[in-house]
Design a protein around this motif. Sequence first.
Motif, PDB file in Angstrom:
ATOM      1  N   LEU A   1       0.852  -1.193   0.084  1.00  0.00           N
ATOM      2  CA  LEU A   1      -0.008  -0.173  -0.003  1.00  0.00           C
ATOM      3  C   LEU A   1       0.857   1.356   0.012  1.00  0.00           C
ATOM      4  CD1 LEU A   1      -2.810   1.176   0.293  1.00  0.00           C
ATOM      5  CD2 LEU A   1      -2.610   1.105   2.686  1.00  0.00           C
ATOM      6  N   ILE A   2       2.076   1.206   0.944  1.00  0.00           N
ATOM      7  CA  ILE A   2       2.611   2.365   0.935  1.00  0.00           C
ATOM      8  C   ILE A   2       3.512   2.499  -0.317  1.00  0.00           C
ATOM      9  CG2 ILE A   2       4.894   3.225   2.074  1.00  0.00           C
ATOM     10  CD1 ILE A   2       3.818   1.922   4.581  1.00  0.00           C
ATOM     11  N   PHE A   3       3.957   1.310  -1.248  1.00  0.00           N
ATOM     12  CA  PHE A   3       4.709   1.763  -2.257  1.00  0.00           C
ATOM     13  C   PHE A   3       3.778   2.091  -3.161  1.00  0.00           C
ATOM     14  CE2 PHE A   3       8.043  -1.708  -1.594  1.00  0.00           C
ATOM     15  CZ  PHE A   3       9.080  -0.646  -1.526  1.00  0.00           C
ATOM     16  N   SER A   4       2.475   1.739  -3.182  1.00  0.00           N
ATOM     17  CA  SER A   4       1.490   2.189  -4.276  1.00  0.00           C
ATOM     18  C   SER A   4       1.244   3.627  -4.001  1.00  0.00           C
ATOM     19  CB  SER A   4       0.129   1.337  -4.004  1.00  0.00           C
ATOM     20  OG  SER A   4      -0.836   1.754  -4.954  1.00  0.00           O
ATOM     21  N   TRP A   5       1.055   4.191  -2.725  1.00  0.00           N
ATOM     22  CA  TRP A   5       0.892   5.678  -2.668  1.00  0.00           C
ATOM     23  C   TRP A   5       2.187   6.393  -3.099  1.00  0.00           C
ATOM     24  CZ3 TRP A   5      -0.012   4.942   3.185  1.00  0.00           C
ATOM     25  CH2 TRP A   5      -1.765   4.832   3.399  1.00  0.00           C
ATOM     26  N   MET A   6       3.519   5.860  -3.318  1.00  0.00           N
ATOM     27  CA  MET A   6       4.447   6.448  -3.939  1.00  0.00           C
ATOM     28  C   MET A   6       4.519   6.894  -5.402  1.00  0.00           C
ATOM     29  SD  MET A   6       7.551   4.433  -1.774  1.00  0.00           S
ATOM     30  CE  MET A   6       8.687   4.920  -2.889  1.00  0.00           C
ATOM     31  N   THR A   7       3.687   5.974  -5.974  1.00  0.00           N
ATOM     32  CA  THR A   7       3.643   6.353  -7.374  1.00  0.00           C
ATOM     33  C   THR A   7       2.843   7.508  -7.833  1.00  0.00           C
ATOM     34  OG1 THR A   7       2.169   4.519  -7.713  1.00  0.00           O
ATOM     35  CG2 THR A   7       4.253   3.858  -8.324  1.00  0.00           C
ATOM     36  N   ARG A   8       2.934   8.043  -8.879  1.00  0.00           N
ATOM     37  CA  ARG A   8       2.104   9.084  -9.332  1.00  0.00           C
ATOM     38  C   ARG A   8       0.562   8.755 -10.269  1.00  0.00           C
ATOM     39  NH1 ARG A   8       7.681  11.217 -10.615  1.00  0.00           N
ATOM     40  NH2 ARG A   8       8.033  12.835  -8.910  1.00  0.00           N
ATOM     41  N   PHE A   9       0.667   7.339 -10.271  1.00  0.00           N
ATOM     42  CA  PHE A   9      -0.584   7.033 -10.971  1.00  0.00           C
ATOM     43  C   PHE A   9      -1.045   5.727 -10.185  1.00  0.00           C
ATOM     44  CE2 PHE A   9       3.230   4.873 -12.404  1.00  0.00           C
ATOM     45  CZ  PHE A   9       3.098   3.517 -12.113  1.00  0.00           C
ATOM     46  N   ASN A  10      -2.318   5.237 -10.347  1.00  0.00           N
ATOM     47  CA  ASN A  10      -3.045   4.363  -9.721  1.00  0.00           C
ATOM     48  C   ASN A  10      -2.465   2.989 -10.251  1.00  0.00           C
ATOM     49  OD1 ASN A  10      -4.791   2.310  -8.902  1.00  0.00           O
ATOM     50  ND2 ASN A  10      -6.396   3.863  -8.465  1.00  0.00           N
ATOM     51  N   ASP A  11      -1.602   2.357  -9.600  1.00  0.00           N
ATOM     52  CA  ASP A  11      -1.188   0.968  -9.655  1.00  0.00           C
ATOM     53  C   ASP A  11      -2.098  -0.006 -10.171  1.00  0.00           C
ATOM     54  OD1 ASP A  11       1.781   0.872  -9.224  1.00  0.00           O
ATOM     55  OD2 ASP A  11       0.963   1.916  -7.298  1.00  0.00           O
ATOM     56  N   MET A  12      -3.229  -0.137  -9.198  1.00  0.00           N
ATOM     57  CA  MET A  12      -4.175  -0.883  -9.660  1.00  0.00           C
ATOM     58  C   MET A  12      -4.845  -0.726 -11.114  1.00  0.00           C
ATOM     59  SD  MET A  12      -4.181  -3.379  -7.684  1.00  0.00           S
ATOM     60  CE  MET A  12      -2.896  -3.396  -6.742  1.00  0.00           C
ATOM     61  N   GLU A  13      -5.114   0.548 -11.503  1.00  0.00           N
ATOM     62  CA  GLU A  13      -5.768   0.895 -12.687  1.00  0.00           C
ATOM     63  C   GLU A  13      -4.686   0.456 -13.747  1.00  0.00           C
ATOM     64  OE1 GLU A  13      -8.810   1.806 -13.376  1.00  0.00           O
ATOM     65  OE2 GLU A  13      -9.299   1.660 -11.375  1.00  0.00           O
ATOM     66  N   GLU A  14      -3.536   0.711 -13.627  1.00  0.00           N
ATOM     67  CA  GLU A  14      -2.740   0.287 -14.700  1.00  0.00           C
ATOM     68  C   GLU A  14      -2.581  -1.242 -14.872  1.00  0.00           C
ATOM     69  OE1 GLU A  14      -0.905   2.384 -16.858  1.00  0.00           O
ATOM     70  OE2 GLU A  14      -2.009   4.003 -16.042  1.00  0.00           O
ATOM     71  N   LEU A  15      -2.516  -1.876 -13.867  1.00  0.00           N
ATOM     72  CA  LEU A  15      -2.647  -3.483 -13.833  1.00  0.00           C
ATOM     73  C   LEU A  15      -3.893  -4.053 -14.601  1.00  0.00           C
ATOM     74  CD1 LEU A  15      -1.250  -4.341 -10.333  1.00  0.00           C
ATOM     75  CD2 LEU A  15      -0.215  -4.450 -12.509  1.00  0.00           C
ATOM     76  N   LYS A  16      -4.640  -3.189 -14.349  1.00  0.00           N
ATOM     77  CA  LYS A  16      -6.136  -3.774 -15.089  1.00  0.00           C
ATOM     78  C   LYS A  16      -6.274  -3.406 -16.544  1.00  0.00           C
ATOM     79  CE  LYS A  16      -9.455  -2.756 -11.267  1.00  0.00           C
ATOM     80  NZ  LYS A  16     -10.403  -1.929 -10.487  1.00  0.00           N
ATOM     81  N   LYS A  17      -5.473  -2.351 -16.944  1.00  0.00           N
ATOM     82  CA  LYS A  17      -5.149  -2.007 -18.353  1.00  0.00           C
ATOM     83  C   LYS A  17      -4.322  -2.962 -18.952  1.00  0.00           C
ATOM     84  CE  LYS A  17      -5.616   3.097 -17.853  1.00  0.00           C
ATOM     85  NZ  LYS A  17      -4.939   4.152 -17.731  1.00  0.00           N
ATOM     86  N   GLY A  18      -3.678  -3.907 -18.177  1.00  0.00           N
ATOM     87  CA  GLY A  18      -2.296  -4.771 -18.662  1.00  0.00           C
ATOM     88  C   GLY A  18      -1.096  -4.230 -19.049  1.00  0.00           C
ATOM     89  N   ASN A  19      -0.710  -3.182 -18.168  1.00  0.00           N
ATOM     90  CA  ASN A  19       0.439  -2.478 -18.202  1.00  0.00           C
ATOM     91  C   ASN A  19       1.641  -3.444 -17.781  1.00  0.00           C
ATOM     92  OD1 ASN A  19       2.840  -1.068 -17.993  1.00  0.00           O
ATOM     93  ND2 ASN A  19       1.489   1.061 -17.778  1.00  0.00           N
ATOM     94  N   THR A  20       2.409  -3.943 -18.519  1.00  0.00           N
ATOM     95  CA  THR A  20       3.219  -4.953 -18.309  1.00  0.00           C
ATOM     96  C   THR A  20       4.233  -4.407 -17.297  1.00  0.00           C
ATOM     97  OG1 THR A  20       2.858  -6.161 -20.180  1.00  0.00           O
ATOM     98  CG2 THR A  20       4.934  -6.539 -19.380  1.00  0.00           C
TER      99      THR A  20
END
Length: 130
Positions: free
Chosen positions: A23-42
């Motif tokens: 969760l903390i790592f996810s907060w560090m990124t400027r984008f939503n990790d889960m949304e990018e994963l749902k898009k299939g961002n390898t």
Amino acid sequence: MTVVVNIVISVLCIIVLQLLGMLIFSWMTRFNDMEELKKGNTAVGLAFGGKFMATAIILGISAYTNSSIWHMILWFAVGYVCLIVAYWVFELVTPGLRISEQLQKGNVAIGILLAMVFIGTAFAISSLII
């Protein structure tokens, strides 16, 4: 019975720490990790997987080398802070690249490199915890 209770408490603690770390790592990124994963961002998947593996390495070594849950949590926190510092150092030494931007664009090379930075740092830090 006490051994079983201790194992259950330890496993629950490990799961909570792993999820908190992600969760903390996810907060560090400027984008939503889960949304990018749902898009299939390898690229994001590779970087996120590297973060997960690095967190698990630190957590596993902390659990293995400490008989107290409190000491395990303490050493995990120390190792985790080192992982965060490694990420920011990586950002600093690559001034021509905005890591988050490159990941969001799907740059797989950056995703692999970042995953290896995290995993390599976790292995190096783990040797200090032992």
